[in-house]
Design a protein around this motif. Structure first.
Motif, PDB file in Angstrom:
ATOM      1  N   GLY A   1      41.517  34.330  33.107  1.00 56.82           N
ATOM      2  CA  GLY A   1      41.985  34.711  34.430  1.00 56.82           C
ATOM      3  C   GLY A   1      41.316  34.023  35.596  1.00 56.82           C
TER       4      GLY A   1
ATOM      5  N   VAL B   1      44.215  40.726  36.345  1.00 59.26           N
ATOM      6  CA  VAL B   1      43.850  40.503  34.944  1.00 59.26           C
ATOM      7  C   VAL B   1      43.235  41.785  34.397  1.00 59.26           C
TER       8      VAL B   1
ATOM      9  N   VAL C   1      46.890  38.361  31.668  1.00 55.69           N
ATOM     10  CA  VAL C   1      46.921  37.865  33.043  1.00 55.69           C
ATOM     11  C   VAL C   1      48.286  38.160  33.624  1.00 55.69           C
TER      12      VAL C   1
END
Length: 398
Positions: free
Chosen positions: A284, A312, A363
């Protein structure tokens, strides 16, 4: 290419090794066994104990820097290595404050950083009991007793609310265990400010995250912390960067924080190494905590820490109370088929109840709801742990 030695062969060393490969390096690890998570993937492994100075010397020989995947190395050993010219990052003078909670509380108080009220319970048992009685009464017995050294993931921590239980902890401790007590903090949630610092003095900070604890250990991380104002987030980052500079930390450092019910920040713990609250950065963030740690200990310029997309969520994969009969390979197969955006990170560890055997990152796209991302991440991690879908889905369609 430079050689970095990491003391400890656990999952943090394993994931640091993955970043070392990308940088054209091979992380050397001091592992206790050949089947430790990092020892099974690194081509440069020294088998030995972090409690042995001779083993530490063997692992450090010819390395450009020596660093850690845990804080358990005796400080006297590190001081001996430093006297022999070994570059230790973070140095012993800094790592001391991650090893000793009482020293950490005392130093942070002297620096004006917010910490819970605390009391030293060392010395003879009679004096310790008297100090605990006075402290507990002052805080209406809403206190936490902690082992000064060695505790983690809820071990060595006793949440208490009455005098008898508190005194029982003191009476049950062996002579080698030094204790302290802290006032419970009326908190809204737990946060983590993850930063890195290089020997040159460059600092970098990732977005502040919220950590969800279960049974005393981190279960879920939300990045960035939802609903946290920019002002409070920046204050947390600046606190961590300032402390790292004051202590001379080199590498990644996590400052675990309480956000109090009235919106203030209180420092809880420090970790001077890659940290569970930073695992989200592997997928992320532009630079993961593991790559950044290597950059820092080698005094490379630090990488950008911006998030790459939307929110995330990291969810730990914990060993189930009873390991599923379905193999992990088959569980991975079904997870990939159902939640293809899940990024799976397994540590090569056998499954035992509550043992961290891996984690899942998801994500979100820009603008995604963090609640929806969290549900998918936790569903994925629970599936890998238990072979059970939390929403009742049947993977075979029956």
């Amino acid at each position: 290419m430079p050689v970095v030695t990491m003391i400890g062969g656990g999952q943090l060393a394993r994931m640091t090794h993955q970043s070392a490969i990308e940088l054209g390096q091979c992380l050397r690890v001091l592992a206790s066994n050949t089947d430790d998570p990092a020892a099974t993937v690194s081509a440069d492994v020294v088998i030995g104990s972090h409690d042995s100075l001779d083993d530490l010397r063997r692992a450090a020989a010819g390395a450009n820097a020596l660093t850690f995947d845990h804080e358990g190395v005796p400080l006297a050993h590190l001081q001996a290595l430093e006297a022999e010219g070994v570059t230790v990052h973070p140095p012993s003078k800094a790592l001391h404050f991650a090893q000793d909670k009482l020293a950490m509380r005392t130093r942070l108080s002297a620096l004006g950083l917010p910490v819970p009220d605390f009391v030293d319970l060392s010395g003879d048992r009679v004096a310790a009991r008297a100090a605990l009685r006075e402290f507990g009464a002052r805080h209406d017995w809403q206190i936490v007793v902690k082992a000064v050294r060695g505790g983690y993931d809820g071990r060595g921590v006793w949440l208490l609310d009455d005098e008898a239980a508190a005194l029982a902890v003191i009476d049950g401790a062996d002579d080698a265990t030094q204790l302290m007590a802290e006032a419970k903090v009326p908190m809204r949630r737990e946060l983590s400010a993850l930063i890195a610092r290089s020997p040159f003095g460059q600092g970098a900070a990732w977005p502040v995250v919220e950590t969800i604890q279960r049974h005393g250990q981190c279960a879920v991380v939300l990045a960035p912390a939802p609903g946290l104002s920019a002002e409070v987030a920046e204050r947390a980052q600046q606190m961590a960067l300032r402390l790292a500079d004051e202590l001379g930390v080199v590498g990644v450092m996590a400052m675990e924080l309480f956000e109090t019910s009235d919106g203030e920040l209180v420092v809880n713990e420090l970790a001077m190494r890659p940290h569970n609250s930073g695992h989200w950065s592997m997928d992320g963030a532009i630079t993961s905590q593991f790559e950044q740690h290597l950059r820092a200990v080698l005094d490379y310029p630090l990488g950008a820490t911006d998030a790459v997309a939307g929110p995330v969520v990291m969810a730990n994969v914990l060993g189930a109370a009873q390991a599923p009969s379905m193999s992990m390979d088959e569980r991975i197969h079904h997870l990939m088929g159902r939640i293809p955006e899940a990024k799976i990170h397994l540590y090569g560890k056998s499954e035992r109840p509550d043992r961290k055997v891996g984690h899942v990152n998801i994500v979100g796209v820009p603008g995604a709801s963090i609640d929806e991302v969290r549900e998918r991440a936790e569903r994925a991690a629970t599936w890998l742990s238990t072979a059970t879908w939390t929403d009742g889905w049947d993977e075979h369609g029956e």
